[in-house]
Design a protein around this motif. Structure first.
Motif, mmCIF file in Angstrom:
data_model
loop_
_atom_site.group_PDB
_atom_site.id
_atom_site.type_symbol
_atom_site.label_atom_id
_atom_site.label_comp_id
_atom_site.label_asym_id
_atom_site.label_seq_id
_atom_site.Cartn_x
_atom_site.Cartn_y
_atom_site.Cartn_z
ATOM 1 N N VAL A 1 11.735 1.169 -12.704
ATOM 2 C CA VAL A 1 10.523 0.916 -13.484
ATOM 3 C C VAL A 1 10.885 -0.068 -14.588
ATOM 4 C CG1 VAL A 1 8.748 1.908 -14.971
ATOM 5 C CG2 VAL A 1 9.570 3.198 -12.978
ATOM 6 N N THR A 2 10.214 -1.208 -14.628
ATOM 7 C CA THR A 2 10.512 -2.265 -15.594
ATOM 8 C C THR A 2 9.489 -2.262 -16.723
ATOM 9 O OG1 THR A 2 11.448 -3.617 -13.807
ATOM 10 C CG2 THR A 2 10.902 -4.738 -15.867
ATOM 11 N N HIS A 3 9.996 -2.270 -17.953
ATOM 12 C CA HIS A 3 9.140 -2.253 -19.148
ATOM 13 C C HIS A 3 8.174 -1.061 -19.146
ATOM 14 C CE1 HIS A 3 10.681 -5.978 -20.660
ATOM 15 N NE2 HIS A 3 10.252 -6.687 -19.636
ATOM 16 N N GLY A 4 8.537 -0.005 -18.461
ATOM 17 C CA GLY A 4 7.725 1.207 -18.485
ATOM 18 C C GLY A 4 6.437 1.143 -17.706
ATOM 19 N N ARG A 5 6.258 0.122 -16.867
ATOM 20 C CA ARG A 5 4.989 -0.026 -16.140
ATOM 21 C C ARG A 5 5.215 0.122 -14.640
ATOM 22 N NH1 ARG A 5 0.709 -4.403 -17.902
ATOM 23 N NH2 ARG A 5 0.605 -2.756 -19.482
ATOM 24 N N VAL A 6 4.357 0.919 -14.009
ATOM 25 C CA VAL A 6 4.354 1.078 -12.546
ATOM 26 C C VAL A 6 3.082 0.433 -12.022
ATOM 27 C CG1 VAL A 6 4.361 2.702 -10.625
ATOM 28 C CG2 VAL A 6 5.657 3.232 -12.709
ATOM 29 N N ARG A 7 3.221 -0.559 -11.155
ATOM 30 C CA ARG A 7 2.062 -1.283 -10.623
ATOM 31 C C ARG A 7 2.218 -1.417 -9.113
ATOM 32 N NH1 ARG A 7 -1.965 -4.735 -12.343
ATOM 33 N NH2 ARG A 7 -2.599 -6.332 -10.851
ATOM 34 N N CYS A 8 1.207 -1.008 -8.378
ATOM 35 C CA CYS A 8 1.295 -1.037 -6.914
ATOM 36 C C CYS A 8 1.234 -2.469 -6.399
ATOM 37 C CB CYS A 8 0.180 -0.191 -6.288
ATOM 38 S SG CYS A 8 -1.485 -0.850 -6.525
ATOM 39 N N ARG A 9 1.835 -2.681 -5.239
ATOM 40 C CA ARG A 9 1.727 -3.954 -4.539
ATOM 41 C C ARG A 9 0.581 -3.891 -3.535
ATOM 42 N NH1 ARG A 9 7.130 -5.011 -2.261
ATOM 43 N NH2 ARG A 9 7.593 -5.296 -4.475
ATOM 44 N N GLU A 10 0.506 -2.797 -2.825
ATOM 45 C CA GLU A 10 -0.612 -2.498 -1.935
ATOM 46 C C GLU A 10 -1.265 -1.219 -2.436
ATOM 47 O OE1 GLU A 10 -2.267 -3.564 0.637
ATOM 48 O OE2 GLU A 10 -1.171 -5.377 1.167
ATOM 49 N N PHE A 11 -2.588 -1.246 -2.654
ATOM 50 C CA PHE A 11 -3.262 -0.054 -3.142
ATOM 51 C C PHE A 11 -3.092 1.071 -2.122
ATOM 52 C CE2 PHE A 11 -6.920 2.712 -4.034
ATOM 53 C CZ PHE A 11 -6.771 2.874 -5.402
ATOM 54 N N PRO A 12 -2.722 2.261 -2.571
ATOM 55 C CA PRO A 12 -2.468 3.352 -1.623
ATOM 56 C C PRO A 12 -3.733 3.767 -0.878
ATOM 57 C CG PRO A 12 -2.496 4.163 -3.883
ATOM 58 C CD PRO A 12 -2.515 2.670 -3.972
ATOM 59 N N VAL A 13 -3.530 4.426 0.242
ATOM 60 C CA VAL A 13 -4.646 5.011 0.987
ATOM 61 C C VAL A 13 -4.966 6.346 0.315
ATOM 62 C CG1 VAL A 13 -5.453 5.858 3.216
ATOM 63 C CG2 VAL A 13 -3.894 3.888 3.108
ATOM 64 N N VAL A 14 -6.004 6.342 -0.513
ATOM 65 C CA VAL A 14 -6.372 7.529 -1.290
ATOM 66 C C VAL A 14 -7.514 8.250 -0.586
ATOM 67 C CG1 VAL A 14 -7.166 8.406 -3.509
ATOM 68 C CG2 VAL A 14 -5.661 6.405 -3.419
ATOM 69 N N ILE A 15 -7.274 9.487 -0.213
ATOM 70 C CA ILE A 15 -8.306 10.308 0.410
ATOM 71 C C ILE A 15 -8.565 11.498 -0.498
ATOM 72 C CG2 ILE A 15 -8.868 11.761 2.411
ATOM 73 C CD1 ILE A 15 -7.302 9.846 4.144
ATOM 74 N N ILE A 16 -9.801 11.577 -0.992
ATOM 75 C CA ILE A 16 -10.217 12.616 -1.938
ATOM 76 C C ILE A 16 -11.156 13.573 -1.210
ATOM 77 C CG2 ILE A 16 -11.325 13.064 -4.150
ATOM 78 C CD1 ILE A 16 -10.805 10.088 -4.836
ATOM 79 N N THR A 17 -10.870 14.850 -1.285
ATOM 80 C CA THR A 17 -11.761 15.823 -0.642
ATOM 81 C C THR A 17 -12.568 16.571 -1.701
ATOM 82 O OG1 THR A 17 -10.271 17.747 -0.642
ATOM 83 C CG2 THR A 17 -10.023 16.143 1.150
#
Length: 331
Positions: free
Chosen positions: A220-236
């Motif tokens: 983790v660089t400079h304390g930031r986590v940033r996705c490269r590809e947005f995850p497949v989010v499934i909300i029920t």
């Protein structure tokens, strides 16, 4: 004069020979070791995916209609969360495992939501007490902060990768009323900060934190986590309450219908084989009749068919009632 054999012991041995061995527990207080029969396919926990080492989603394929599959594909193309609604047992949670399995995206990251769930816990946890304790023991050197930061399921999903991970946010409607709004920025920006790391000096730009894979810490660089590809989010959601419009605008919605009779037959065949369809007409009618007056889940039918296939008399006593019990209302 001969002593007659106790009636209870006679009945016990008679039941052992007549029930085909299905009664593992007899309630007679007799201690014995018996071999356990094979579990239903959907209750086996030793199935491993060769590529990820995670539990396989199911022994049978996931059945979904073409219209519903198109909605899933729309969410995949738009990189938007998929909000899945429907009655219990319609396959909402299983859909996440089916997508991960079919698209070879590894094991599913799971965030089961309850009334105490917070966005912070889903992103990461920092064990400040453990780090202070370790620092007191070392005295001369400061322990690496990254060893005491562990990404949560949402945090792991946002780690930059070539291929996205699948994140299941299960039963979001059980969470705090503000939780959907808390997710808005994450869904829009695809990133989050870890304040404990953003305050570090410049010479500690990259810190390796703990991920869902203990052997694979994440930089983790400079304390930031940033996705490269947005995850497949499934909300029920079980529809226990409404979500705010701003949240719904950022989701693609899929309402899974209750399977009709033909779909139920297909589901039984997929999980238990086509041979299981030979003697289930009465169970199907009973299931559909009960479902018409109250909520029942599809896996309850699978349970009944599995027992029937194993030679169990479901008409004995209240066994069928116990298996096909209503999910709502007073017991």
């Amino acid at each position: 004069m001969t002593t007659s054999e106790p009636v209870a012991d006679t009945n016990l041995r008679r039941s052992a020979s007549e029930d085909g061995g299905w009664r593992l527990f007899r309630g007679a207080g007799e201690r014995r070791e018996v071999p356990f029969p094979p579990a239903p396919p959907w209750r086996r926990f030793d199935q491993q995916e060769p590529s990820s080492g995670s539990k396989a989603p199911s022994s049978g394929r996931y059945l979904i209609g073409p219209d519903e599959a198109d909605v899933v594909n729309a969410a995949l193309h738009l990189r938007r969360p998929l909000l899945v609604t429907g009655h219990p047992g319609t396959g909402k949670s299983s859909l996440a495992h089916a997508v991960a399995h079919e698209l070879a995206l590894g094991h599913v990251l799971q965030w089961p939501v309850n009334s105490r769930s917070t966005l912070q816990d889903a992103l990461y946890q920092y064990d400040a007490v453990g780090r202070l304790r370790e620092a007191a023991l070392r005295r001369d050197t400061e322990p690496d902060i990254g060893q005491y930061i562990r990404l949560g399921p949402l945090g792991n999903a946002l780690v930059p990768r070539e291929r996205p991970r699948v994140l299941l946010i299960d039963e979001l409607d059980k969470g705090d009323i503000d939780l959907p709004n808390d997710l808005l920025t994450i869904f829009e920006e695809g990133e989050f900060d870890i304040p404990e790391l953003t305050r570090l000096p410049e010479d500690q730009r990259a810190v390796y934190v703990q991920s869902d894979d203990p052997g694979d810490p994440i930089p983790v660089t400079h304390g930031r986590v940033r996705c490269r590809e947005f995850p497949v989010v499934i909300i029920t959601s079980n529809g226990e309450r409404d979500f705010p419009p701003a949240f719904l605008r950022r989701c693609v919605r899929l309402d899974l219908p209750e399977p009709d009779e033909q779909r139920l037959r297909d589901i039984v065949a997929a999980h238990l084989g086509s041979s299981a369809l030979g003697d289930i007409d009465d169970l199907l009618r009973e299931f559909l009749d009960r479902r018409a007056t109250g909520e029942l889940a599809t896996d309850q039918l699978l349970n009944a068919v599995f027992l029937r296939k194993g030679g169990v008399d479901l008409d004995a006593g209240s066994l069928l009632q116990a298996v096909l019990h209503r999910l709502g209302g007073a017991l």
